[in-house]
Design an enzyme around this catalytic site. Structure first.
Site, PDB file in Angstrom:
ATOM      1  N   ASN A 100       0.857  -1.181   0.000  1.00  0.00           N
ATOM      2  CA  ASN A 100       0.000   0.000   0.000  1.00  0.00           C
ATOM      3  C   ASN A 100       0.893   1.230   0.000  1.00  0.00           C
ATOM      4  OD1 ASN A 100      -1.481   2.266   1.575  1.00  0.00           O
ATOM      5  ND2 ASN A 100      -3.130   0.828   1.131  1.00  0.00           N
ATOM      6  N   CYS A 130      -5.766  10.643   0.366  1.00  0.00           N
ATOM      7  CA  CYS A 130      -4.711  11.548   0.832  1.00  0.00           C
ATOM      8  C   CYS A 130      -4.798  12.874   0.083  1.00  0.00           C
ATOM      9  CB  CYS A 130      -3.330  10.931   0.584  1.00  0.00           C
ATOM     10  SG  CYS A 130      -3.182   9.228   1.116  1.00  0.00           S
ATOM     11  N   ILE A 191     -13.999  -0.733   1.204  1.00  0.00           N
ATOM     12  CA  ILE A 191     -13.786   0.705   1.309  1.00  0.00           C
ATOM     13  C   ILE A 191     -12.664   1.016   2.299  1.00  0.00           C
ATOM     14  CG2 ILE A 191     -16.150   1.353   0.726  1.00  0.00           C
ATOM     15  CD1 ILE A 191     -16.734   1.655   3.726  1.00  0.00           C
ATOM     16  N   ASN A 192     -12.116   2.221   2.147  1.00  0.00           N
ATOM     17  CA  ASN A 192     -11.227   2.755   3.169  1.00  0.00           C
ATOM     18  C   ASN A 192     -12.118   3.245   4.320  1.00  0.00           C
ATOM     19  OD1 ASN A 192      -8.922   3.748   4.466  1.00  0.00           O
ATOM     20  ND2 ASN A 192      -8.053   4.526   2.562  1.00  0.00           N
TER      21      ASN A 192
END
Length: 304
Positions: A100, A130, A191-192
């Site tokens: 990642n 981010c 999902i994040n």
């Protein structure tokens, strides 16, 4: 594991469709006493950036009802140390290492992908939740054009499969998924974490040092499942589902919704062997339904 669980995603052969999610499993070696790492579909190792990061100050994790909030801040030793010290050390576990990565600019992602184009790395997962510091702080994962640019930068810099991890903090996740697919992504993972916060009513201050943090765990499963279902119907590339999976029944739901594989995250904190337990129980479930392979479950939800 028998062949009943074997699968292949982006050309990566996996003994099971159960992976360990990034940020919850270290670099894999920390769990070697509890899990046969070679039998997992893959380990999405701790997020890596170009330079070492100390992460956020203050309280960085707090438990919530049916989950947790974290604001670790992507603490990691940086790409050079990962390549020189950590990767050679974890190679011995014969696991699919999925790295990642996170950056502050499109160029960062391209450079990280280039540096990770090495034999011991099975694939690269792009953390696009981010901010792009070169573009006013816009979050890569909330803008289709920005997400596409990051994907293109990584794809043009590596021969490794590129998996894009999608943020749920958007109005329509299908638009982002389509944008990264068109940009060349080999797979999407979702999902994040969802953004949340907690306030201490005794001090009247936020619990977390960063004020807000990412919500994960069982509480987010219904949201994650809905988004996986929507994205799987929209894109043709494989979908890796994650978000609140705590047992094989949760995992089966994600497969039925269209996920080709699933990643276990927060549950690793309460049970470090949970990935293998879910794999074992999933195998038993398939056998009980007379299914010959996990692929017979993927996307088979009955709507009518």
């Amino acid at each position: 594991m028998k062949n009943i669980l074997s699968t292949e995603i982006c050309g990566i052969k996996m003994k099971t469709p159960i992976l360990a999610a990034s940020g919850t499993f270290g670099f894999g070696e920390e769990f070697s006493d509890f899990v046969d790492l070679s039998k997992l579909g893959g380990v999405m190792v701790k997020c890596t950036t170009l330079k070492p990061r100390r992460g956020n100050e203050g309280v960085r994790i707090t438990e919530t009802p049916c989950g947790m909030l974290n604001c670790i801040g992507l603490e990691n030793p940086g790409i050079e140390k990962f390549l020189k010290e950590i990767l050679p050390r974890i190679e011995k576990y014969k696991m699919n290492v999925i790295v990642n990565i996170s950056g502050s600019s499109v160029e960062d992602y391209g450079e990280l992908a280039r540096m990770l184009n090495v034999e011991a790395v099975a694939a690269i997962e792009l953390n696009i939740s981010c901010p792009n510091v070169k573009d006013g702080g816009i979050i890569f994962g909330t803008d289709p054009k920005a997400a596409a640019k990051v994907t293109q930068a990584a794809k043009s810099s590596t021969k490794k499969p590129v998996i894009v991890k999608l943020s749920p903090n958007v109005t329509d996740i299908k638009i982002i998924a389509s944008a990264v697919e068109d940009a060349g992504a080999d797979s999407v993972s979702l999902i994040n974490t969802l953004m949340g916060m907690e306030i201490n009513i005794d001090t009247w201050r936020p619990t977390l040092g960063n004020i807000t943090g990412g919500l994960s765990g069982g509480a987010i499963k219904p949201v994650a499942l809905r988004m996986v279902y929507e994205v799987a119907k929209t894109v043709k590339i494989p979908v890796i589902g994650m978000g609140g999976i705590r047992n094989y029944r949760d995992a089966v739901e994600f497969f039925l919704a269209g996920a080709s594989a699933v990643a276990i995250g927060t549950a690793n904190f309460s049970d470090p062997s949970i990935t293998m337990k879910i794999a074992d129980d999933l195998e038993n479930y398939l056998c009980s339904r007379n299914l010959k392979n996990i692929s017979e479950l993927v996307g088979k939800i009955k709507i009518s």
